[in-house]
Design an enzyme around this catalytic site. Structure first.
Site, PDB file in Angstrom:
ATOM      1  N   ASP A   7      -2.959  22.506  12.640  1.00 47.28           N
ATOM      2  CA  ASP A   7      -3.942  23.563  12.880  1.00 47.28           C
ATOM      3  C   ASP A   7      -3.539  24.237  14.186  1.00 47.28           C
ATOM      4  O   ASP A   7      -3.783  23.701  15.266  1.00 47.28           O
ATOM      5  CB  ASP A   7      -5.342  22.948  12.972  1.00 47.28           C
ATOM      6  CG  ASP A   7      -6.423  23.991  13.167  1.00 47.28           C
ATOM      7  OD1 ASP A   7      -6.279  25.114  12.638  1.00 47.28           O
ATOM      8  OD2 ASP A   7      -7.415  23.685  13.856  1.00 47.28           O
ATOM      9  N   GLU A  68      -1.753  26.258   8.753  1.00 39.08           N
ATOM     10  CA  GLU A  68      -2.712  27.265   8.326  1.00 39.08           C
ATOM     11  C   GLU A  68      -2.256  28.669   8.707  1.00 39.08           C
ATOM     12  O   GLU A  68      -1.771  28.901   9.814  1.00 39.08           O
ATOM     13  CB  GLU A  68      -4.086  26.979   8.944  1.00 39.08           C
ATOM     14  CG  GLU A  68      -5.184  27.845   8.382  1.00 39.08           C
ATOM     15  CD  GLU A  68      -6.551  27.411   8.848  1.00 39.08           C
ATOM     16  OE1 GLU A  68      -7.449  27.327   7.999  1.00 39.08           O
ATOM     17  OE2 GLU A  68      -6.725  27.153  10.064  1.00 39.08           O
ATOM     18  N   ASP A 141     -10.289  19.989  15.595  1.00 42.17           N
ATOM     19  CA  ASP A 141      -8.930  20.480  15.320  1.00 42.17           C
ATOM     20  C   ASP A 141      -8.122  19.423  14.561  1.00 42.17           C
ATOM     21  O   ASP A 141      -7.299  19.754  13.715  1.00 42.17           O
ATOM     22  CB  ASP A 141      -8.203  20.832  16.631  1.00 42.17           C
ATOM     23  CG  ASP A 141      -8.964  21.860  17.435  1.00 42.17           C
ATOM     24  OD1 ASP A 141      -8.924  23.044  17.069  1.00 42.17           O
ATOM     25  OD2 ASP A 141      -9.604  21.469  18.427  1.00 42.17           O
TER      26      ASP A 141
END
Length: 159
Positions: A7, A68, A141
């Protein structure tokens, strides 16, 4: 198979690693964050992110990475900072010859929960259920990174 979920972020990058068995079920997991200090020059923060990620890639040798894709509706400064970090992450993964998947947030949530508009609690609940955890990983996260790694498990297209 080892799948790393990342992430991206400049201040905090979430890292989640899942190892699967022959039936593609997660059998072990690891998660943490890489943090870079505020008020430090951008180049120093990016160098720290690259060094920490490279150390972990050398240690774990993942087969697949799921990073992502960016989606920002408002904060342009944050988007630029994350884009810089994401570029360092993608280059580090490429340097280690790790295959990369890049789902959008909607694709990720849809895959993990069945609902592309799922909230963080729904994603956390699915992570806890699938990985047999008693509580959600912290910080958020790291949970997001584990969701990305689980996305890679569910895609089931890499050997």
């Amino acid at each position: 198979m080892k799948i790393i979920g990342i992430d991206p972020g400049l201040a905090t990058t979430g890292i989640g690693l899942l190892e699967t068995d022959d039936s593609r079920k997660p059998v072990s997991s690891d998660w943490f964050t890489i943090e870079t200090p505020a008020r430090t020059p951008l180049s120093d923060r990016l160098a720290e992110l690259e060094a920490d990620l490279t150390e972990y890639l050398n240690l774990t040798n993942p087969d697949l990475a799921v990073v992502e894709r960016l989606f920002f509706a408002t904060n342009e400064k944050t988007a630029l900072d994350v884009a810089h970090a994401r570029g360092v992450i993608l280059l580090s993964l490429k340097s280690h010859q790790v295959q990369i998947l890049e789902p959008t947030p909607l694709e990720l949530k849809s895959c993990i929960t069945g609902d592309g508009k799922a909230d963080k609690i729904q994603v956390q609940n699915m992570i806890m259920r699938e990985l047999k955890l008693n509580e959600p990983p912290k910080p958020d996260d790291a949970t997001d990174a584990l969701a990305l790694a689980l996305f890679g498990v569910y895609q089931n297209t890499f050997v």
